[in-house]
Structure formats: structure tokens, C-alpha cells
Design a protein around this motif. Structure first.
Motif, PDB file in Angstrom:
ATOM      1  N   ILE A 113      12.764  -4.740  19.568  1.00 10.78           N
ATOM      2  CA  ILE A 113      13.570  -4.752  18.344  1.00 10.78           C
ATOM      3  C   ILE A 113      12.696  -5.049  17.139  1.00 10.78           C
ATOM      4  O   ILE A 113      12.804  -4.403  16.083  1.00 10.78           O
ATOM      5  N   GLN A 114      11.796  -6.040  17.270  1.00  8.42           N
ATOM      6  CA  GLN A 114      10.900  -6.378  16.164  1.00  8.42           C
ATOM      7  C   GLN A 114       9.946  -5.234  15.858  1.00  8.42           C
ATOM      8  O   GLN A 114       9.645  -4.959  14.694  1.00  8.42           O
ATOM      9  N   ILE A 115       9.474  -4.552  16.903  1.00  6.73           N
ATOM     10  CA  ILE A 115       8.600  -3.390  16.688  1.00  6.73           C
ATOM     11  C   ILE A 115       9.348  -2.302  15.920  1.00  6.73           C
ATOM     12  O   ILE A 115       8.817  -1.703  14.981  1.00  6.73           O
ATOM     13  N   ALA A 116      10.606  -2.059  16.316  1.00  5.18           N
ATOM     14  CA  ALA A 116      11.415  -1.043  15.627  1.00  5.18           C
ATOM     15  C   ALA A 116      11.622  -1.417  14.170  1.00  5.18           C
ATOM     16  O   ALA A 116      11.525  -0.557  13.283  1.00  5.18           O
ATOM     17  N   LEU A 117      11.898  -2.691  13.900  1.00  2.00           N
ATOM     18  CA  LEU A 117      12.096  -3.138  12.521  1.00  2.00           C
ATOM     19  C   LEU A 117      10.812  -3.009  11.718  1.00  2.00           C
ATOM     20  O   LEU A 117      10.838  -2.602  10.544  1.00  2.00           O
ATOM     21  N   PHE A 118       9.675  -3.346  12.324  1.00  2.00           N
ATOM     22  CA  PHE A 118       8.378  -3.219  11.660  1.00  2.00           C
ATOM     23  C   PHE A 118       8.133  -1.771  11.258  1.00  2.00           C
ATOM     24  O   PHE A 118       7.797  -1.465  10.106  1.00  2.00           O
ATOM     25  N   LEU A 119       8.304  -0.856  12.207  1.00  2.00           N
ATOM     26  CA  LEU A 119       8.024   0.553  11.938  1.00  2.00           C
ATOM     27  C   LEU A 119       9.042   1.153  10.967  1.00  2.00           C
ATOM     28  O   LEU A 119       8.699   2.042  10.175  1.00  2.00           O
ATOM     29  N   LEU A 120      10.286   0.664  11.020  1.00  2.00           N
ATOM     30  CA  LEU A 120      11.287   1.133  10.063  1.00  2.00           C
ATOM     31  C   LEU A 120      10.881   0.750   8.639  1.00  2.00           C
ATOM     32  O   LEU A 120      10.931   1.582   7.719  1.00  2.00           O
ATOM     33  N   ALA A 121      10.481  -0.516   8.467  1.00  3.93           N
ATOM     34  CA  ALA A 121      10.038  -0.961   7.142  1.00  3.93           C
ATOM     35  C   ALA A 121       8.808  -0.180   6.696  1.00  3.93           C
ATOM     36  O   ALA A 121       8.716   0.255   5.535  1.00  3.93           O
ATOM     37  N   PHE A 122       7.867   0.016   7.611  1.00  2.86           N
ATOM     38  CA  PHE A 122       6.647   0.768   7.305  1.00  2.86           C
ATOM     39  C   PHE A 122       6.974   2.189   6.862  1.00  2.86           C
ATOM     40  O   PHE A 122       6.400   2.713   5.886  1.00  2.86           O
ATOM     41  N   SER A 123       7.915   2.829   7.537  1.00  2.16           N
ATOM     42  CA  SER A 123       8.249   4.224   7.228  1.00  2.16           C
ATOM     43  C   SER A 123       9.004   4.368   5.914  1.00  2.16           C
ATOM     44  O   SER A 123       8.916   5.415   5.258  1.00  2.16           O
ATOM     45  N   LEU A 124       9.740   3.333   5.516  1.00  2.00           N
ATOM     46  CA  LEU A 124      10.584   3.436   4.325  1.00  2.00           C
ATOM     47  C   LEU A 124       9.867   3.097   3.026  1.00  2.00           C
ATOM     48  O   LEU A 124      10.359   3.440   1.946  1.00  2.00           O
ATOM     49  N   MET A 125       8.719   2.453   3.096  1.00  2.00           N
ATOM     50  CA  MET A 125       8.086   1.962   1.875  1.00  2.00           C
ATOM     51  C   MET A 125       7.520   3.094   1.010  1.00  2.00           C
ATOM     52  O   MET A 125       7.566   3.030  -0.223  1.00  2.00           O
ATOM     53  N   THR A 126       6.979   4.136   1.622  1.00  2.00           N
ATOM     54  CA  THR A 126       6.486   5.266   0.823  1.00  2.00           C
ATOM     55  C   THR A 126       7.634   5.980   0.109  1.00  2.00           C
ATOM     56  O   THR A 126       7.545   6.240  -1.102  1.00  2.00           O
ATOM     57  N   PRO A 127       8.738   6.304   0.800  1.00  2.00           N
ATOM     58  CA  PRO A 127       9.888   6.860   0.075  1.00  2.00           C
ATOM     59  C   PRO A 127      10.425   5.923  -1.005  1.00  2.00           C
ATOM     60  O   PRO A 127      10.885   6.391  -2.057  1.00  2.00           O
ATOM     61  N   LEU A 128      10.355   4.612  -0.766  1.00  2.00           N
ATOM     62  CA  LEU A 128      10.796   3.662  -1.785  1.00  2.00           C
ATOM     63  C   LEU A 128       9.944   3.797  -3.039  1.00  2.00           C
ATOM     64  O   LEU A 128      10.467   3.807  -4.166  1.00  2.00           O
ATOM     65  N   GLY A 129       8.631   3.904  -2.868  1.00  2.00           N
ATOM     66  CA  GLY A 129       7.744   4.098  -4.014  1.00  2.00           C
ATOM     67  C   GLY A 129       8.058   5.379  -4.757  1.00  2.00           C
ATOM     68  O   GLY A 129       8.045   5.420  -5.999  1.00  2.00           O
ATOM     69  N   SER A 130       8.364   6.447  -3.995  1.00  2.00           N
ATOM     70  CA  SER A 130       8.718   7.726  -4.625  1.00  2.00           C
ATOM     71  C   SER A 130      10.030   7.607  -5.399  1.00  2.00           C
ATOM     72  O   SER A 130      10.170   8.177  -6.491  1.00  2.00           O
ATOM     73  N   TYR A 131      10.986   6.873  -4.832  1.00  2.00           N
ATOM     74  CA  TYR A 131      12.261   6.693  -5.515  1.00  2.00           C
ATOM     75  C   TYR A 131      12.091   5.905  -6.811  1.00  2.00           C
ATOM     76  O   TYR A 131      12.647   6.272  -7.859  1.00  2.00           O
ATOM     77  N   LEU A 132      11.303   4.844  -6.755  1.00  2.00           N
ATOM     78  CA  LEU A 132      11.084   4.034  -7.959  1.00  2.00           C
ATOM     79  C   LEU A 132      10.461   4.866  -9.077  1.00  2.00           C
ATOM     80  O   LEU A 132      10.759   4.661 -10.260  1.00  2.00           O
ATOM     81  N   ALA A 133       9.608   5.820  -8.697  1.00  2.00           N
ATOM     82  CA  ALA A 133       8.947   6.657  -9.702  1.00  2.00           C
ATOM     83  C   ALA A 133       9.922   7.570 -10.425  1.00  2.00           C
ATOM     84  O   ALA A 133       9.633   8.033 -11.535  1.00  2.00           O
ATOM     85  N   THR A 134      11.080   7.842  -9.807  1.00  2.00           N
ATOM     86  CA  THR A 134      12.051   8.747 -10.429  1.00  2.00           C
ATOM     87  C   THR A 134      12.966   8.032 -11.423  1.00  2.00           C
ATOM     88  O   THR A 134      13.736   8.700 -12.127  1.00  2.00           O
ATOM     89  N   LEU A 135      12.912   6.717 -11.484  1.00  2.00           N
ATOM     90  CA  LEU A 135      13.771   5.974 -12.404  1.00  2.00           C
ATOM     91  C   LEU A 135      13.341   6.231 -13.845  1.00  2.00           C
ATOM     92  O   LEU A 135      12.172   6.501 -14.128  1.00  2.00           O
TER      93      LEU A 135
ATOM     94  N   HIS B 157       0.830  -1.207   0.000  1.00  2.00           N
ATOM     95  CA  HIS B 157       0.000   0.000   0.000  1.00  2.00           C
ATOM     96  C   HIS B 157       0.866   1.260   0.000  1.00  2.00           C
ATOM     97  O   HIS B 157       0.646   2.187  -0.792  1.00  2.00           O
ATOM     98  N   CYS B 158       1.866   1.302   0.873  1.00  2.00           N
ATOM     99  CA  CYS B 158       2.704   2.489   1.003  1.00  2.00           C
ATOM    100  C   CYS B 158       3.576   2.718  -0.231  1.00  2.00           C
ATOM    101  O   CYS B 158       3.805   3.863  -0.638  1.00  2.00           O
ATOM    102  N   ALA B 159       4.076   1.632  -0.824  1.00  2.00           N
ATOM    103  CA  ALA B 159       4.886   1.778  -2.034  1.00  2.00           C
ATOM    104  C   ALA B 159       4.064   2.396  -3.161  1.00  2.00           C
ATOM    105  O   ALA B 159       4.549   3.282  -3.888  1.00  2.00           O
ATOM    106  N   PHE B 160       2.817   1.956  -3.307  1.00  2.45           N
ATOM    107  CA  PHE B 160       1.956   2.531  -4.341  1.00  2.45           C
ATOM    108  C   PHE B 160       1.646   3.992  -4.045  1.00  2.45           C
ATOM    109  O   PHE B 160       1.701   4.843  -4.944  1.00  2.45           O
TER     110      PHE B 160
END
Length: 222
Positions: free
Chosen positions: A146-168, A105-108
């Protein structure tokens, strides 16, 4: 900014969940209603007209495909994208289906942000209450910090990842418009679900209505 703000929104939601330990109470619900109204208005006032103005074919088909995609994602996440989260408090492992659904969802939703600054604000405003709700449930579970931190880190990075992919450079204009139309469908489903879910006992809530009007007005001014 398109990479930093979505991450900051998740961090802010997490800090609010830790500091204030909010239950799923009226304040969070009102913030969620405001974010839904703001996101829906930005989508209708700007994102959708610009998409149709591009002259691409089959925009409507891709929008409906986006709606169906979000329905499928919510089957996996149980509605976390619009503030509903049903997590077993006794769970000790990362809820992978929830993480996968939120990640897709966030990547899109991140894909069109490089070309639409106002939509970026809508996504950021929407992410804050969702991050509060998800963080609150995770902190109330038996999942390790630690697992909560990893979950939230992945959650926070997916929207920027989608934005980065769009710039390719390999995206054609037609393909980008098709993906953007999918995103419109996703956002329409999420925002309308937030707004039009039945209130308790189907009663009119004047405060919620005022918050929704405020979200629409701010989106229109922008």
C-alpha cells in the motif's frame, strides 16, 4: 496528453519492474543513457534557444540557480533523478526525503510541458527507466504494498501537477520564463550526470555511445 503521458510512463516502469524484475543491469542503464541523451538534446536544440529568444533578463542566473537546486535535491534523494538509488532494503516506511525531493523535481519539470510538446516526450522517455529503478528498489524493501502504491501515485502525479500550475492565469510572462530557466538548469544537471558519469573502469562503451547517438539523432529529427 501532458497529464496522461507522465503518469503512463511511471505505470509502465512499475509494470516492467514487476513483470521482468530487472536488476540494475545493462538494459536499464542503456535505456537510462538513451533518455539522458534525448532529454539533453531536446533541452539544447529547442527549450534553451526558445528561452533566450524570449528576451527575458537574467536567464543565465536562473539556469545556474536550477543547477544548484538540483544539486540540493540530489543530496536529499541520493541521486534517484539520474538512476542512483541507495535504499535500505530493511526499511519499512516510506522514504520521505526521497519522495519530497522527487516531488519537487517532478513539479518543476512539469511546468514548461504545456508549451513544449517535444520536451514532454523527453520527460516521458526519462521517467520510464527512473520508474523502473525506483519501483525495483521499493519492491525489494520491506515497505508495504500500500505504501509503495501511494509513493508511486504521488511520484506520477507531481509532473502533471506542475503542468497544471503552469496553466493558471496569475503567472506573468517574465516569471514563467524565470521558472523555465530554473527547469533548464535542473534538466541540464540531470541529463549530463547520466551521460558523463564514468563507465566501469573508465572504459569506452561502444554500445552506450551508440545509444547516446541514437537519442541525439531522434531529438534532432523531432
Amino acid at each position: 496528453m501532458i497529464f496522461i503521458l507522465p503518469i503512463a510512463a511511471v505505470l509502465l516502469g512499475f509494470l516492467i519492474a514487476i513483470i521482468f524484475k530487472p536488476a540494475i543491469n545493462n538494459a536499464v542503464k542503456l535505456l537510462l543513457a538513451f533518455s539522458g541523451a534525448f532529454l539533453l538534446s531536446i533541452t539544447i536544440f529547442e527549450f534553451l534557444p526558445n528561452l533566450y529568444a524570449s528576451g527575458s533578463d537574467n536567464i543565465g542566473i536562473y539556469i545556474m540557480a536550477g543547477l544548484l537546486l538540483q544539486i540540493l535535491l540530489e543530496f536529499l534523494s541520493r541521486g534517484a533523478e539520474h538512476g542512483h538509488l541507495h535504499l535500505d532494503e530493511n526499511t519499512k516506511t516510506i522514504p520521505w526525503l526521497l519522495l519530497i525531493s522527487l516531488s519537487v523535481h517532478c513539479a518543476f519539470e512539469g511546468f514548461p510541458l504545456s508549451d513544449n510538446r517535444d520536451l514532454l516526450y523527453g520527460i516521458v522517455v526519462h521517467k520510464i527507466p527512473i520508474a523502473i529503478i525506483i519501483s525495483s528498489f521499493l519492491l525489494a524493501s520491506n515497505i508495504s504494498k500500500i505504501q509503495i502504491a501511494l509513493f508511486l501515485l504521488a511520484f506520477s502525479l507531481m509532473t502533471p501537477l506542475g503542468s497544471y500550475l503552469a496553466t493558471l492565469n496569475f503567472w506573468t510572462e517574465s516569471l514563467k520564463n524565470s521558472i523555465n530557466a530554473l527547469v533548464v538548469g535542473v534538466l541540464l544537471h540531470v541529463s549530463t550526470t547520466i551521460l558523463f558519469e564514468s563507465s566501469k573502469n573508465h572504459q569506452f562503451n561502444a554500445t552506450k555511445f551508440a545509444v547516446i547517438l541514437l537519442g541525439i539523432a531522434i531529438a534532432y529529427i523531432l
